[in-house]
Scaffold this motif. Structure first.
Motif, PDB file in Angstrom:
ATOM      1  N   ARG A  17       0.825  -1.204   0.000  1.00  0.00           N
ATOM      2  CA  ARG A  17       0.000   0.000   0.000  1.00  0.00           C
ATOM      3  C   ARG A  17       0.860   1.255   0.000  1.00  0.00           C
ATOM      4  NH1 ARG A  17      -5.413  -1.140   3.749  1.00  0.00           N
ATOM      5  NH2 ARG A  17      -6.235  -2.813   2.410  1.00  0.00           N
ATOM      6  N   TYR A  86      -7.426  -4.455  -8.775  1.00  0.00           N
ATOM      7  CA  TYR A  86      -7.452  -3.274  -7.914  1.00  0.00           C
ATOM      8  C   TYR A  86      -7.907  -2.059  -8.728  1.00  0.00           C
ATOM      9  CZ  TYR A  86      -5.971   0.318  -4.626  1.00  0.00           C
ATOM     10  OH  TYR A  86      -5.947   1.392  -3.770  1.00  0.00           O
ATOM     11  N   VAL A  87      -7.376  -1.904  -9.933  1.00  0.00           N
ATOM     12  CA  VAL A  87      -7.785  -0.794 -10.806  1.00  0.00           C
ATOM     13  C   VAL A  87      -9.278  -0.891 -11.118  1.00  0.00           C
ATOM     14  CG1 VAL A  87      -7.562   0.161 -13.139  1.00  0.00           C
ATOM     15  CG2 VAL A  87      -5.518  -0.394 -11.812  1.00  0.00           C
ATOM     16  N   LYS A  90     -11.269   0.229  -8.136  1.00  0.00           N
ATOM     17  CA  LYS A  90     -11.174   1.654  -7.835  1.00  0.00           C
ATOM     18  C   LYS A  90     -11.804   2.528  -8.916  1.00  0.00           C
ATOM     19  CE  LYS A  90      -8.721   3.276  -4.848  1.00  0.00           C
ATOM     20  NZ  LYS A  90      -8.966   3.686  -3.432  1.00  0.00           N
ATOM     21  N   LYS A  91     -11.651   2.125 -10.176  1.00  0.00           N
ATOM     22  CA  LYS A  91     -11.996   3.011 -11.285  1.00  0.00           C
ATOM     23  C   LYS A  91     -13.245   2.602 -12.058  1.00  0.00           C
ATOM     24  CE  LYS A  91      -8.421   5.678 -10.685  1.00  0.00           C
ATOM     25  NZ  LYS A  91      -8.566   7.125 -10.345  1.00  0.00           N
ATOM     26  N   ASP A  93     -16.011   0.895 -10.663  1.00  0.00           N
ATOM     27  CA  ASP A  93     -17.134   0.601  -9.763  1.00  0.00           C
ATOM     28  C   ASP A  93     -17.413  -0.896  -9.711  1.00  0.00           C
ATOM     29  OD1 ASP A  93     -19.132   1.201  -7.957  1.00  0.00           O
ATOM     30  OD2 ASP A  93     -20.665   1.433  -9.500  1.00  0.00           O
ATOM     31  N   PRO A  95     -16.409  -2.997  -6.888  1.00  0.00           N
ATOM     32  CA  PRO A  95     -15.873  -3.376  -5.575  1.00  0.00           C
ATOM     33  C   PRO A  95     -16.554  -4.608  -5.007  1.00  0.00           C
ATOM     34  CG  PRO A  95     -17.458  -1.627  -5.326  1.00  0.00           C
ATOM     35  CD  PRO A  95     -17.361  -1.888  -6.805  1.00  0.00           C
ATOM     36  N   GLN A 114     -12.887  -5.390   1.066  1.00  0.00           N
ATOM     37  CA  GLN A 114     -12.370  -4.178   1.684  1.00  0.00           C
ATOM     38  C   GLN A 114     -11.740  -4.524   3.027  1.00  0.00           C
ATOM     39  OE1 GLN A 114     -14.472  -0.546   1.818  1.00  0.00           O
ATOM     40  NE2 GLN A 114     -15.166  -0.637  -0.301  1.00  0.00           N
ATOM     41  N   ASP A 118      -9.389   0.007   2.279  1.00  0.00           N
ATOM     42  CA  ASP A 118      -8.991  -0.088   0.875  1.00  0.00           C
ATOM     43  C   ASP A 118      -9.274  -1.499   0.383  1.00  0.00           C
ATOM     44  OD1 ASP A 118      -8.071   0.707  -1.594  1.00  0.00           O
ATOM     45  OD2 ASP A 118      -6.062   1.254  -0.914  1.00  0.00           O
ATOM     46  N   PHE A 119      -9.123  -1.694  -0.919  1.00  0.00           N
ATOM     47  CA  PHE A 119      -9.431  -2.986  -1.517  1.00  0.00           C
ATOM     48  C   PHE A 119      -8.259  -3.946  -1.395  1.00  0.00           C
ATOM     49  CE2 PHE A 119     -12.190  -0.037  -3.928  1.00  0.00           C
ATOM     50  CZ  PHE A 119     -13.409  -0.572  -3.535  1.00  0.00           C
ATOM     51  N   ASP A 295      -2.389  -6.466  -1.660  1.00  0.00           N
ATOM     52  CA  ASP A 295      -2.836  -5.075  -1.758  1.00  0.00           C
ATOM     53  C   ASP A 295      -2.235  -4.449  -3.011  1.00  0.00           C
ATOM     54  OD1 ASP A 295      -4.220  -5.076   0.762  1.00  0.00           O
ATOM     55  OD2 ASP A 295      -2.270  -4.985   1.758  1.00  0.00           O
TER      56      ASP A 295
END
Length: 306
Positions: A17, A86-87, A90-91, A93, A95, A114, A118-119, A295
């Motif tokens: 992270r 992860y992208v 985050k980018k 939607d 999750p 989560q 964070d993811f 992570d």
């Protein structure tokens, strides 16, 4: 390259992270219009391991990824898979969900959760294959090329090849301190690759105070893959999945209630420390599945016209 919708590119550090730690990967979204030749050209220009995220082609998976090094395509890259999902979380939607990812090693299961704000990404796949223990004459050559003396080897750790997408030779040492004294001869290690039958050399030691008999173990490692143009790899999820299965199979990590857990640290010698968590589901000493957990952090994003 023609003037079509631009690809979105993300530089991501996986298994950490902290920015500028762990293992970097380039993730390319909206890559469906690219040919494999264009993908290879981009990976060579970027000069890094690159994952191209593509739409699904059938109902048995949700998406697919193609992986390229600067030199050639590869079947699977663990840290790039962590980075890609992860992208997406985050980018795009996407999750906290489960996905079926198609790769050249087959379909693997992805879970996004989560943890601490964070993811965190998990990859569940079939276990790596146990390969042969290398013969004595190759053993001597490999040790010489790494600058390792025979007394430095852990007595219960055979020099054994493991395979999952690529082949790695696992080499266990008596102590973490010995990792600092390695003197790899990259030219010789690359030459030995075709003779030994492994592209990379994964050298590890158990962390002080951990013995694997309570279902858990912590290791510290270094990996050299000069045959693929990677003198030293910062942090490898795939190699740690091999290590988890190897330790269970050789009685160095004892499962509890059918599960064994490995926490692997790597990258300190490159100033890119990172951590991989491995869960091995077992029946006795036989691995049934492996989960790679990590992570990630996004460093930057850009667009590339194609």
């Amino acid at each position: 390259m023609s003037n079509r919708r631009p690809c979105r590119l993300f530089h991501v550090d996986a298994f950490t992270r902290e920015r500028f730690c762990g293992n970097p990967a380039i993730i390319v979204l909206d890559a469906d219009a690219l040919s494999e030749e264009q993908m290879q050209t981009m990976a060579a220009e970027i000069n890094g391991e690159t994952a191209f995220v593509l739409e699904a082609e059938s109902s048995d998976h949700d998406l697919q990824i193609k992986y390229f090094t600067p030199r050639h395509p590869v079947a699977f890259v663990g840290h790039a898979t962590i980075a890609a999902h992860y992208v997406l979380a985050k980018k795009m939607d996407m999750p906290e969900r489960r996905l079926r990812l198609r790769t050249d090693v087959g379909i693997v299961e992805i879970d996004v959760t989560q943890v601490d704000g964070d993811f965190r990404i998990g990859i569940t796949q079939n276990p790596p294959m146990l390969g042969p223990v290398i013969p004595d004459h190759h053993r001597r050559q490999v040790l010489d090329a790494l600058g390792i003396s025979s007394p430095s080897l852990h007595g219960d750790c055979p020099l054994q090849i493991m395979t999952k997408g690529g082949a790695r030779l696992l080499i266990g040492l008596n102590s973490v301190a010995l990792l600092d004294s390695l003197k790899p001869n990259f030219e010789e290690l690359a030459r030995l690759t075709s003779h030994v039958g492994a592209e990379g050399y994964f050298v590890f030691a158990a962390a002080d105070g951990t013995d694997g008999q309570d279902g858990q173990i912590e290791t510290i490692s270094r990996m050299f893959v000069p045959a693929r143009g990677i003198p030293e790899d910062p942090v490898s999820g795939n190699a740690h999945s091999m290590l988890g299965v190897y330790l269970v199979n050789n009685g160095l990590l004892t499962p509890r209630e059918g599960r064994a857990v490995l926490r692997g640290r790597q990258g300190m010698w490159m100033r890119r420390p990172g951590t991989v968590e491995i869960e091995v589901e077992c029946s006795g000493r036989v691995a049934q599945s492996v989960r790679i957990i990590g992570d990630a952090v996004i460093i930057y994003e850009a667009e590339i016209p194609v």
